[in-house]
Design a protein around this motif. Sequence first.
Motif, PDB file in Angstrom:
ATOM      1  N   TRP A  12     -13.918  -5.220  46.076  1.00 21.97           N
ATOM      2  CA  TRP A  12     -12.658  -4.978  46.932  1.00 21.97           C
ATOM      3  C   TRP A  12     -12.354  -5.933  47.744  1.00 21.97           C
ATOM      4  CZ3 TRP A  12     -11.215  -3.702  51.749  1.00 21.97           C
ATOM      5  CH2 TRP A  12      -9.913  -3.383  51.948  1.00 21.97           C
ATOM      6  N   VAL A  13     -13.458  -6.279  48.669  1.00 20.46           N
ATOM      7  CA  VAL A  13     -13.302  -7.269  49.801  1.00 20.46           C
ATOM      8  C   VAL A  13     -13.034  -8.602  49.014  1.00 20.46           C
ATOM      9  CG1 VAL A  13     -14.677  -8.470  51.488  1.00 20.46           C
ATOM     10  CG2 VAL A  13     -14.729  -6.032  51.257  1.00 20.46           C
ATOM     11  N   SER A  14     -13.607  -8.957  48.095  1.00 20.34           N
ATOM     12  CA  SER A  14     -13.353 -10.164  47.523  1.00 20.34           C
ATOM     13  C   SER A  14     -11.934 -10.459  47.114  1.00 20.34           C
ATOM     14  CB  SER A  14     -14.350 -10.421  46.219  1.00 20.34           C
ATOM     15  OG  SER A  14     -14.231 -11.674  45.498  1.00 20.34           O
ATOM     16  N   ARG A  15     -11.361  -9.587  46.471  1.00 20.92           N
ATOM     17  CA  ARG A  15     -10.182  -9.699  46.061  1.00 20.92           C
ATOM     18  C   ARG A  15      -8.920  -9.268  47.019  1.00 20.92           C
ATOM     19  NH1 ARG A  15     -11.632  -4.780  43.069  1.00 20.92           N
ATOM     20  NH2 ARG A  15      -9.998  -3.116  43.696  1.00 20.92           N
ATOM     21  N   SER A  16      -9.047  -8.723  48.239  1.00 26.49           N
ATOM     22  CA  SER A  16      -8.234  -8.668  49.309  1.00 26.49           C
ATOM     23  C   SER A  16      -7.957  -9.754  49.817  1.00 26.49           C
ATOM     24  CB  SER A  16      -8.986  -7.707  50.169  1.00 26.49           C
ATOM     25  OG  SER A  16      -9.694  -8.545  51.072  1.00 26.49           O
ATOM     26  N   MET A  43     -22.110 -11.286  39.398  1.00 29.62           N
ATOM     27  CA  MET A  43     -20.738 -11.221  39.894  1.00 29.62           C
ATOM     28  C   MET A  43     -19.864 -12.772  40.150  1.00 29.62           C
ATOM     29  SD  MET A  43     -20.774  -7.789  42.124  1.00 29.62           S
ATOM     30  CE  MET A  43     -19.017  -7.691  42.316  1.00 29.62           C
ATOM     31  N   SER A  44     -18.757 -12.658  39.962  1.00 32.28           N
ATOM     32  CA  SER A  44     -17.991 -13.643  40.422  1.00 32.28           C
ATOM     33  C   SER A  44     -17.041 -13.502  41.738  1.00 32.28           C
ATOM     34  CB  SER A  44     -17.216 -14.196  39.140  1.00 32.28           C
ATOM     35  OG  SER A  44     -16.032 -15.251  39.635  1.00 32.28           O
ATOM     36  N   LEU A  45     -17.608 -13.646  42.767  1.00 29.24           N
ATOM     37  CA  LEU A  45     -16.956 -13.187  43.887  1.00 29.24           C
ATOM     38  C   LEU A  45     -16.336 -14.479  44.719  1.00 29.24           C
ATOM     39  CD1 LEU A  45     -19.709 -10.858  45.500  1.00 29.24           C
ATOM     40  CD2 LEU A  45     -17.647 -10.135  44.428  1.00 29.24           C
ATOM     41  N   SER A  46     -15.415 -14.275  45.347  1.00 27.94           N
ATOM     42  CA  SER A  46     -14.718 -15.279  46.049  1.00 27.94           C
ATOM     43  C   SER A  46     -15.321 -15.607  47.517  1.00 27.94           C
ATOM     44  CB  SER A  46     -13.301 -15.070  46.199  1.00 27.94           C
ATOM     45  OG  SER A  46     -12.824 -14.064  47.153  1.00 27.94           O
ATOM     46  N   MET A  47     -16.514 -15.021  47.632  1.00 30.98           N
ATOM     47  CA  MET A  47     -17.072 -15.099  48.941  1.00 30.98           C
ATOM     48  C   MET A  47     -18.415 -15.297  48.899  1.00 30.98           C
ATOM     49  SD  MET A  47     -16.436 -11.539  49.966  1.00 30.98           S
ATOM     50  CE  MET A  47     -17.183  -9.953  48.996  1.00 30.98           C
ATOM     51  N   LYS A  48     -19.249 -15.567  49.818  1.00 32.68           N
ATOM     52  CA  LYS A  48     -20.881 -15.355  49.844  1.00 32.68           C
ATOM     53  C   LYS A  48     -21.004 -14.268  50.349  1.00 32.68           C
ATOM     54  CE  LYS A  48     -24.711 -18.021  51.667  1.00 32.68           C
ATOM     55  NZ  LYS A  48     -25.490 -17.681  53.263  1.00 32.68           N
ATOM     56  N   VAL A  49     -22.091 -13.593  49.681  1.00 32.90           N
ATOM     57  CA  VAL A  49     -22.599 -12.226  50.311  1.00 32.90           C
ATOM     58  C   VAL A  49     -24.180 -12.644  50.770  1.00 32.90           C
ATOM     59  CG1 VAL A  49     -23.025 -10.078  49.904  1.00 32.90           C
ATOM     60  CG2 VAL A  49     -21.012 -11.201  48.905  1.00 32.90           C
ATOM     61  N   GLU A  50     -24.352 -12.023  52.156  1.00 36.28           N
ATOM     62  CA  GLU A  50     -25.840 -12.337  52.631  1.00 36.28           C
ATOM     63  C   GLU A  50     -26.173 -10.817  52.520  1.00 36.28           C
ATOM     64  OE1 GLU A  50     -28.144 -13.743  56.556  1.00 36.28           O
ATOM     65  OE2 GLU A  50     -26.077 -14.542  56.124  1.00 36.28           O
ATOM     66  N   LEU A  51     -27.474 -10.993  52.052  1.00 34.49           N
ATOM     67  CA  LEU A  51     -28.144  -9.594  52.105  1.00 34.49           C
ATOM     68  C   LEU A  51     -29.533  -9.410  53.003  1.00 34.49           C
ATOM     69  CD1 LEU A  51     -28.343 -10.177  48.155  1.00 34.49           C
ATOM     70  CD2 LEU A  51     -27.463  -8.159  49.327  1.00 34.49           C
ATOM     71  N   ALA A 127      -6.653  -2.112  58.926  1.00 30.47           N
ATOM     72  CA  ALA A 127      -7.099  -3.533  58.141  1.00 30.47           C
ATOM     73  C   ALA A 127      -8.152  -4.257  58.467  1.00 30.47           C
ATOM     74  CB  ALA A 127      -5.644  -4.521  58.182  1.00 30.47           C
ATOM     75  N   PRO A 128      -8.936  -4.673  57.376  1.00 31.12           N
ATOM     76  CA  PRO A 128      -8.736  -4.698  56.133  1.00 31.12           C
ATOM     77  C   PRO A 128      -9.087  -3.389  55.203  1.00 31.12           C
ATOM     78  CG  PRO A 128     -10.924  -5.775  56.731  1.00 31.12           C
ATOM     79  CD  PRO A 128     -10.342  -5.279  57.791  1.00 31.12           C
ATOM     80  N   THR A 130      -8.622  -0.071  53.730  1.00 31.76           N
ATOM     81  CA  THR A 130      -7.369   0.913  53.377  1.00 31.76           C
ATOM     82  C   THR A 130      -7.818   2.370  52.780  1.00 31.76           C
ATOM     83  OG1 THR A 130      -6.857  -0.165  51.314  1.00 31.76           O
ATOM     84  CG2 THR A 130      -5.971  -1.382  53.325  1.00 31.76           C
ATOM     85  N   ALA A 131      -6.662   3.002  52.716  1.00 33.13           N
ATOM     86  CA  ALA A 131      -6.894   4.324  51.849  1.00 33.13           C
ATOM     87  C   ALA A 131      -7.147   4.107  50.574  1.00 33.13           C
ATOM     88  CB  ALA A 131      -5.844   5.033  51.994  1.00 33.13           C
ATOM     89  N   ALA A 132      -6.905   2.826  50.040  1.00 34.28           N
ATOM     90  CA  ALA A 132      -7.133   2.468  48.710  1.00 34.28           C
ATOM     91  C   ALA A 132      -8.479   2.494  48.449  1.00 34.28           C
ATOM     92  CB  ALA A 132      -6.224   1.450  48.312  1.00 34.28           C
ATOM     93  N   LEU A 133      -9.051   1.434  49.485  1.00 35.82           N
ATOM     94  CA  LEU A 133     -10.577   1.384  49.352  1.00 35.82           C
ATOM     95  C   LEU A 133     -11.439   2.740  49.385  1.00 35.82           C
ATOM     96  CD1 LEU A 133     -13.254  -0.307  49.171  1.00 35.82           C
ATOM     97  CD2 LEU A 133     -13.143  -0.491  51.612  1.00 35.82           C
ATOM     98  N   ALA A 134     -11.194   3.527  50.072  1.00 37.61           N
ATOM     99  CA  ALA A 134     -11.787   4.752  50.325  1.00 37.61           C
ATOM    100  C   ALA A 134     -11.563   5.491  49.057  1.00 37.61           C
ATOM    101  CB  ALA A 134     -11.122   5.625  51.524  1.00 37.61           C
ATOM    102  N   ASN A 135     -10.276   5.638  48.501  1.00 33.10           N
ATOM    103  CA  ASN A 135     -10.239   6.133  47.036  1.00 33.10           C
ATOM    104  C   ASN A 135     -10.873   5.696  46.046  1.00 33.10           C
ATOM    105  OD1 ASN A 135      -8.325   8.119  48.320  1.00 33.10           O
ATOM    106  ND2 ASN A 135      -6.893   6.960  47.875  1.00 33.10           N
TER     107      ASN A 135
END
Length: 142
Positions: A12-16, A43-51, A127-128, A130-135
């Motif tokens: 969700w964050v990647s495509r937002s 995964m193919s994400l538009s961002m780098k994710v640190e763990l 933002a960022p 939204t209720a859409a993410l919560a759902n």
Amino acid sequence: MEADQVMKVLEWVSRSKQPHHSVAVITSYVAQKQLIKKMVARMSLSMKVELATTQTAQAKEWDYTVVSTVRSNQRGLIGFNADRRRTNVGMSRAKVCTVVVGNRCCMTTDPDWKVIAEHCKQATFHAPVTAALANEVESFVA
């Protein structure tokens, strides 16, 4: 599986359309960190994710964090999450948004986590987030 919910948040964050300069997944458990690392690599994400574990996340900061609590059981045993210092680290690393993914019934047996969950339930989504993410994701959002 909780790790699948974490992936939904990351997707969700990647495509937002929101800028996501830095994103981290924080958990108190090394095994969960390793599982999520494998899943993120596929995964193919538009961002780098640190763990990070709560120990390695200390003194670091990201724009967005996803906190994976891991614990889910009938007895309400929340393991490392009962340590206020770890909770503080997990909840205080984001500059913009923190998403907590976990079993609400299990986690809210702890008074501190109950307060966190109630705050998330009552908070207005900004933002960022939204209720859409919560759902879309079975989590509580801070």
